[in-house]
Motif scaffolding. Structure first.
Motif, mmCIF file in Angstrom:
data_model
loop_
_atom_site.group_PDB
_atom_site.id
_atom_site.type_symbol
_atom_site.label_atom_id
_atom_site.label_comp_id
_atom_site.label_asym_id
_atom_site.label_seq_id
_atom_site.Cartn_x
_atom_site.Cartn_y
_atom_site.Cartn_z
ATOM 1 N N THR A 180 15.800 0.564 -5.416
ATOM 2 C CA THR A 180 16.760 -0.030 -6.524
ATOM 3 C C THR A 180 16.316 -0.053 -7.891
ATOM 4 N N ARG A 181 15.040 0.718 -8.144
ATOM 5 C CA ARG A 181 14.520 1.027 -9.447
ATOM 6 C C ARG A 181 13.745 2.356 -9.430
ATOM 7 N N SER A 182 14.021 3.582 -10.333
ATOM 8 C CA SER A 182 13.432 4.604 -10.245
ATOM 9 C C SER A 182 13.559 5.334 -11.483
ATOM 10 N N LEU A 183 12.871 6.434 -11.496
ATOM 11 C CA LEU A 183 13.096 7.240 -12.613
ATOM 12 C C LEU A 183 13.565 8.471 -12.330
ATOM 13 N N GLY A 184 14.637 8.928 -13.159
ATOM 14 C CA GLY A 184 15.675 9.776 -12.879
ATOM 15 C C GLY A 184 16.952 9.392 -12.056
ATOM 16 N N PHE A 191 22.870 1.097 -12.097
ATOM 17 C CA PHE A 191 22.357 0.029 -11.194
ATOM 18 C C PHE A 191 21.019 0.349 -11.183
ATOM 19 N N VAL A 192 20.232 1.526 -10.853
ATOM 20 C CA VAL A 192 18.974 1.904 -10.492
ATOM 21 C C VAL A 192 18.030 2.096 -11.819
ATOM 22 N N VAL A 193 17.726 0.973 -12.245
ATOM 23 C CA VAL A 193 17.173 0.982 -13.650
ATOM 24 C C VAL A 193 15.823 1.514 -13.580
ATOM 25 N N GLY A 194 15.134 2.040 -14.811
ATOM 26 C CA GLY A 194 13.810 2.453 -14.899
ATOM 27 C C GLY A 194 12.945 1.287 -15.313
ATOM 28 N N ASN A 195 13.342 0.119 -15.606
ATOM 29 C CA ASN A 195 12.435 -1.109 -15.863
ATOM 30 C C ASN A 195 11.284 -1.270 -15.006
ATOM 31 N N PRO A 196 10.114 -1.257 -15.241
ATOM 32 C CA PRO A 196 9.043 -1.548 -14.485
ATOM 33 C C PRO A 196 8.694 -2.973 -14.071
ATOM 34 N N TYR A 197 8.163 -3.309 -13.031
ATOM 35 C CA TYR A 197 7.098 -4.417 -13.000
ATOM 36 C C TYR A 197 5.919 -4.168 -13.466
#
Length: 264
Positions: A180-184, A191-197
């Protein structure tokens, strides 16, 4: 670099093992980065694994360039009060933007990034991740996870997607992507954001080593089991190979990248 030997550096001993997993995968879509004396400071380090999907272009670009963007962000903070986790978040978003202008239209990657900072003789470990690659710290023999699995099966992440107007099908974003999160993945960026934990961990006596690995390992191995498998192995190269062999023996179906970092 002889891949059968561990990498010795000021403050670190590092082992990296990777395998395409030819039984299940035709191509290798993972990339990794190891930089010691990072940002020209002794005993600092930058370590990362990028697990690509829909091609290896995004993962490869990140493997070659993520550290440059992070160094740039660290060296030019927005303000004197900007914290390292905030800077890490900024670096992830900048990389996401950079990659979406290049390779990210067709491919994407998960990322686990670890930055060891030296400050007044104290070393502080910062991690950031998107997707389901993972960082696990061994502290006095106990596994401490320093990342968060951004997966469609996670209720919190699934709610975030549906609140934004997306949908989940078979635990996949819009029926397509398992993370649900990634780069690219620019076509799904809404929806698939680049904000990290992110996490911040001052390293103390008894912090023996850290494992960074893509989900090819974690799909078939619990955090504590991974730590237990290698905690008595002094050579991190041997340790990383042991974890990879364990994943293959337990029928992992993915590319495999495993990094073991001893804080010597």
């Amino acid at each position: 670099m002889d891949s059968s030997k561990s990498i010795k550096a000021d403050g670190f001993l590092i082992g990296v093992t990777e395998d395409r997993n030819k039984r299940c995968r035709r191509t290798m879509e993972d990339a990794h980065t190891v930089i010691t004396d990072f940002n020209d400071v002794a005993r600092q380090g930058f370590f990362a694994i990028f697990d690509g999907h829909a091609g290896k272009a995004t993962a490869e670009w990140c493997g070659n360039h993520f550290h440059e963007t992070l160094a740039e962000c660290l060296n030019n903070p927005s303000s004197t009060s900007e914290t390292v986790p905030e800077i890490l978040n900024k670096a992830f978003l900048q990389v996401d933007q950079q990659v979406n202008e290049k390779e990210g239209k067709f491919s994407g990657c998960t990322a686990i990034v670890a930055y060891v900072q030296v400050k007044d003789d104290q070393r502080i470990l910062y991690t950031g991740n998107v997707g389901d690659a993972r960082a696990v710290l061994c502290r006095q023999g106990k596994a401490h996870r320093l990342s968060y699995d951004h997966k469609g099966s996670d209720a919190q992440e699934a709610k975030r997607i549906t609140d934004l107007g997306g949908f989940m099908m078979n635990n996949r974003v819009n029926g397509v992507l398992a993370v649900t999160r990634s780069l690219g993945d620019s076509v799904m960026k809404e929806f698939v954001v680049g904000n990290p934990y992110t996490t911040e961990t001052p390293l103390v006596e008894g912090d023996d080593f850290m494992i960074l690995a893509c989900d090819g390992l974690w799909d078939v191995c619990e955090d504590q089991a991974a730590v237990d498998l290698i905690k008595d192995i002094k050579d991190p190269q041997v340790a990383s190979q042991k974890l990879l062999d364990h994943a293959l023996a337990n029928f992992s179906t993915d590319n495999l990248s495993v990094m073991v970092i001893h804080f010597s």
